[in-house]
Design a protein around this motif. Structure first.
Motif, PDB file in Angstrom:
ATOM      1  N   THR A  35       0.879  -1.378   0.410  1.00 42.26           N
ATOM      2  CA  THR A  35       0.163   0.356  -0.076  1.00 42.26           C
ATOM      3  C   THR A  35       0.857   1.577   0.282  1.00 42.26           C
ATOM      4  O   THR A  35      -0.044   2.306  -0.397  1.00 42.26           O
ATOM      5  CB  THR A  35      -1.582   0.044   1.355  1.00 42.26           C
ATOM      6  OG1 THR A  35      -1.659  -1.118   0.964  1.00 42.26           O
ATOM      7  CG2 THR A  35      -2.078   1.377   1.133  1.00 42.26           C
ATOM      8  N   LEU A  36       1.478   1.376   0.854  1.00 45.38           N
ATOM      9  CA  LEU A  36       2.812   2.478   0.844  1.00 45.38           C
ATOM     10  C   LEU A  36       3.598   2.927  -0.865  1.00 45.38           C
ATOM     11  O   LEU A  36       3.100   3.536  -0.897  1.00 45.38           O
ATOM     12  CB  LEU A  36       3.768   2.024   2.237  1.00 45.38           C
ATOM     13  CG  LEU A  36       3.075   2.282   3.117  1.00 45.38           C
ATOM     14  CD1 LEU A  36       4.696   1.895   4.515  1.00 45.38           C
ATOM     15  CD2 LEU A  36       3.083   4.042   3.992  1.00 45.38           C
ATOM     16  N   GLU A  37       3.779   1.763  -1.490  1.00 48.66           N
ATOM     17  CA  GLU A  37       4.078   1.308  -2.573  1.00 48.66           C
ATOM     18  C   GLU A  37       3.481   2.389  -3.375  1.00 48.66           C
ATOM     19  O   GLU A  37       4.311   3.024  -3.860  1.00 48.66           O
ATOM     20  CB  GLU A  37       5.510   0.503  -2.950  1.00 48.66           C
ATOM     21  CG  GLU A  37       6.290  -0.063  -2.016  1.00 48.66           C
ATOM     22  CD  GLU A  37       8.145   0.770  -1.885  1.00 48.66           C
ATOM     23  OE1 GLU A  37       7.700   1.534  -2.945  1.00 48.66           O
ATOM     24  OE2 GLU A  37       8.289   0.955  -0.559  1.00 48.66           O
ATOM     25  N   LEU A  38       2.340   1.829  -3.278  1.00 49.72           N
ATOM     26  CA  LEU A  38       2.023   2.294  -4.480  1.00 49.72           C
ATOM     27  C   LEU A  38       1.103   4.051  -4.663  1.00 49.72           C
ATOM     28  O   LEU A  38       1.070   4.510  -5.146  1.00 49.72           O
ATOM     29  CB  LEU A  38       0.156   1.580  -3.789  1.00 49.72           C
ATOM     30  CG  LEU A  38      -0.669   0.001  -4.648  1.00 49.72           C
ATOM     31  CD1 LEU A  38      -1.069  -0.693  -4.478  1.00 49.72           C
ATOM     32  CD2 LEU A  38      -0.070   0.293  -6.013  1.00 49.72           C
ATOM     33  N   VAL A  39       1.096   4.379  -3.547  1.00 48.57           N
ATOM     34  CA  VAL A  39       0.272   6.012  -2.694  1.00 48.57           C
ATOM     35  C   VAL A  39       2.678   6.184  -3.041  1.00 48.57           C
ATOM     36  O   VAL A  39       1.607   7.634  -4.181  1.00 48.57           O
ATOM     37  CB  VAL A  39       0.633   6.055  -1.151  1.00 48.57           C
ATOM     38  CG1 VAL A  39       0.631   7.241  -0.847  1.00 48.57           C
ATOM     39  CG2 VAL A  39      -0.589   5.305  -0.538  1.00 48.57           C
ATOM     40  N   ARG A  87      -7.690   1.430  -2.235  1.00 53.09           N
ATOM     41  CA  ARG A  87      -8.162   2.598  -2.907  1.00 53.09           C
ATOM     42  C   ARG A  87      -8.311   4.034  -2.231  1.00 53.09           C
ATOM     43  O   ARG A  87      -8.250   5.099  -2.564  1.00 53.09           O
ATOM     44  CB  ARG A  87     -10.257   2.369  -3.819  1.00 53.09           C
ATOM     45  CG  ARG A  87      -9.488   1.068  -4.234  1.00 53.09           C
ATOM     46  CD  ARG A  87     -10.752   0.553  -4.881  1.00 53.09           C
ATOM     47  NE  ARG A  87     -10.938  -0.560  -5.928  1.00 53.09           N
ATOM     48  CZ  ARG A  87     -10.605  -0.388  -7.388  1.00 53.09           C
ATOM     49  NH1 ARG A  87     -10.428   0.745  -7.986  1.00 53.09           N
ATOM     50  NH2 ARG A  87     -10.448  -1.182  -8.014  1.00 53.09           N
ATOM     51  N   ALA A  88      -8.942   3.656  -0.579  1.00 45.20           N
ATOM     52  CA  ALA A  88      -8.631   4.412  -0.465  1.00 45.20           C
ATOM     53  C   ALA A  88      -7.341   5.146   0.407  1.00 45.20           C
ATOM     54  O   ALA A  88      -7.292   6.495   0.603  1.00 45.20           O
ATOM     55  CB  ALA A  88      -9.396   4.091   0.986  1.00 45.20           C
ATOM     56  N   ALA A  89      -6.539   4.580   0.275  1.00 43.28           N
ATOM     57  CA  ALA A  89      -5.214   5.608   0.451  1.00 43.28           C
ATOM     58  C   ALA A  89      -4.937   6.132  -1.250  1.00 43.28           C
ATOM     59  O   ALA A  89      -4.361   7.456  -0.530  1.00 43.28           O
ATOM     60  CB  ALA A  89      -3.691   4.287   0.877  1.00 43.28           C
ATOM     61  N   LEU A  90      -5.270   4.973  -1.870  1.00 41.79           N
ATOM     62  CA  LEU A  90      -4.648   5.948  -3.351  1.00 41.79           C
ATOM     63  C   LEU A  90      -5.483   7.743  -3.058  1.00 41.79           C
ATOM     64  O   LEU A  90      -5.074   8.175  -3.815  1.00 41.79           O
ATOM     65  CB  LEU A  90      -4.705   5.344  -4.163  1.00 41.79           C
ATOM     66  CG  LEU A  90      -3.882   4.072  -4.670  1.00 41.79           C
ATOM     67  CD1 LEU A  90      -4.538   3.177  -5.662  1.00 41.79           C
ATOM     68  CD2 LEU A  90      -2.913   4.830  -4.907  1.00 41.79           C
ATOM     69  N   ALA A  91      -6.933   7.226  -2.903  1.00 39.92           N
ATOM     70  CA  ALA A  91      -7.774   8.625  -3.064  1.00 39.92           C
ATOM     71  C   ALA A  91      -7.268   9.617  -2.054  1.00 39.92           C
ATOM     72  O   ALA A  91      -6.695  11.315  -2.513  1.00 39.92           O
ATOM     73  CB  ALA A  91      -9.436   8.288  -2.556  1.00 39.92           C
ATOM     74  N   LEU A  92      -6.281   9.378  -0.782  1.00 40.57           N
ATOM     75  CA  LEU A  92      -6.278   9.918   0.348  1.00 40.57           C
ATOM     76  C   LEU A  92      -4.642  11.124  -0.764  1.00 40.57           C
ATOM     77  O   LEU A  92      -4.569  11.804  -0.378  1.00 40.57           O
ATOM     78  CB  LEU A  92      -5.654  10.404   1.104  1.00 40.57           C
ATOM     79  CG  LEU A  92      -5.547  10.313   2.563  1.00 40.57           C
ATOM     80  CD1 LEU A  92      -6.018  11.643   3.024  1.00 40.57           C
ATOM     81  CD2 LEU A  92      -5.545   9.442   3.063  1.00 40.57           C
ATOM     82  N   VAL A 127       0.217   9.498   5.915  1.00 45.29           N
ATOM     83  CA  VAL A 127       0.026  10.732   5.296  1.00 45.29           C
ATOM     84  C   VAL A 127       1.797  11.314   5.507  1.00 45.29           C
ATOM     85  O   VAL A 127       1.798  12.113   4.666  1.00 45.29           O
ATOM     86  CB  VAL A 127      -0.624  11.602   5.908  1.00 45.29           C
ATOM     87  CG1 VAL A 127      -0.350  13.244   6.102  1.00 45.29           C
ATOM     88  CG2 VAL A 127      -2.298  11.262   6.336  1.00 45.29           C
ATOM     89  N   MET A 128       2.369  10.779   6.358  1.00 46.83           N
ATOM     90  CA  MET A 128       4.134  10.888   6.310  1.00 46.83           C
ATOM     91  C   MET A 128       4.722   9.913   4.395  1.00 46.83           C
ATOM     92  O   MET A 128       5.589  10.983   4.041  1.00 46.83           O
ATOM     93  CB  MET A 128       4.875  10.543   7.303  1.00 46.83           C
ATOM     94  CG  MET A 128       4.366  11.093   8.409  1.00 46.83           C
ATOM     95  SD  MET A 128       4.987  12.441   8.896  1.00 46.83           S
ATOM     96  CE  MET A 128       7.106  12.674   8.803  1.00 46.83           C
ATOM     97  N   MET A 129       3.867   9.546   4.295  1.00 49.09           N
ATOM     98  CA  MET A 129       4.614   8.467   3.039  1.00 49.09           C
ATOM     99  C   MET A 129       4.505  10.145   1.812  1.00 49.09           C
ATOM    100  O   MET A 129       4.950  10.205   0.432  1.00 49.09           O
ATOM    101  CB  MET A 129       4.123   6.973   2.666  1.00 49.09           C
ATOM    102  CG  MET A 129       4.693   6.682   1.512  1.00 49.09           C
ATOM    103  SD  MET A 129       6.547   6.387   1.344  1.00 49.09           S
ATOM    104  CE  MET A 129       6.598   4.666   1.165  1.00 49.09           C
ATOM    105  N   ILE A 130       2.652  10.459   1.949  1.00 47.31           N
ATOM    106  CA  ILE A 130       2.865  11.565   0.899  1.00 47.31           C
ATOM    107  C   ILE A 130       2.926  12.392   0.408  1.00 47.31           C
ATOM    108  O   ILE A 130       3.964  12.794  -0.068  1.00 47.31           O
ATOM    109  CB  ILE A 130       0.749  11.904   0.609  1.00 47.31           C
ATOM    110  CG1 ILE A 130       0.286  10.426   0.403  1.00 47.31           C
ATOM    111  CG2 ILE A 130       0.684  12.701   0.136  1.00 47.31           C
ATOM    112  CD1 ILE A 130      -1.542  10.361   1.400  1.00 47.31           C
ATOM    113  N   GLY A 131       3.735  13.466   2.245  1.00 44.20           N
ATOM    114  CA  GLY A 131       4.311  14.700   2.612  1.00 44.20           C
ATOM    115  C   GLY A 131       5.958  14.296   1.765  1.00 44.20           C
ATOM    116  O   GLY A 131       6.891  14.878   0.606  1.00 44.20           O
TER     117      GLY A 131
END
Length: 151
Positions: A35-39, A87-92, A127-131
């Motif tokens: 999931t983290l890698e997909l994000v 999907r929820a993680a990708l939308a975020l 959120v940290m991975m996104i940042g």
């Protein structure tokens, strides 16, 4: 193609170590590595960071993400290959990356959907991975880092 300079996090003494520590903390947050890698990959696609898309696809593959999921993450809404939690993680990830696209970039709907699958610690990791991904995308795109040059 040629990069303008080395990655700034490498040029500035002491910058890379704290970034790597944050990365380790993200991976200790209880979120599945895939999931983290997909994000990471989706955020990098949005930002057009070729170095991070290239590296992210390789890292995701090592984490067990299938080729069909790698090939379709940009179209995750229209494919059957992703779980509801992913999907929820990708939308975020998309909402938090496209902050300037709408007045309420991360809507309650997007946040609440993610919160149905992830606890507070896991949400913090996402959120940290996104940042972090956005940070590296901006460093790499600005300095024109070359895909594949880091490994």
């Amino acid at each position: 193609m040629q990069s303008r300079m080395q990655n700034p996090a490498v040029v500035l003494s002491g910058a890379m170590q704290p970034i790597q520590e944050i990365f380790k903390a993200v991976h200790s947050g209880g979120v599945d590595a895939q999931t983290l890698e997909l994000v990471h990959l989706r955020v990098s696609q949005i930002n057009g960071c070729s170095a991070c898309v290239d590296g992210g696809a390789k890292t995701a593959r090592k984490a067990g993400v299938s080729d069909e999921r790698l090939a379709t993450v940009a179209a995750w809404r229209e494919t059957p290959y992703f779980t509801d939690a992913e999907r929820a993680a990708l939308a975020l990830a998309e909402a938090a990356t496209r902050l300037a696209d709408r007045p309420d970039p991360v809507s309650d709907e997007v946040w609440d959907r993610a919160a149905t699958f992830f606890d507070e610690k896991q949400l913090a990791a996402i959120v940290m991975m996104i940042g972090l991904t956005n940070l590296f995308n901006r460093l790499n795109a600005t300095t024109r880092q070359i895909a594949g040059a880091w490994g």
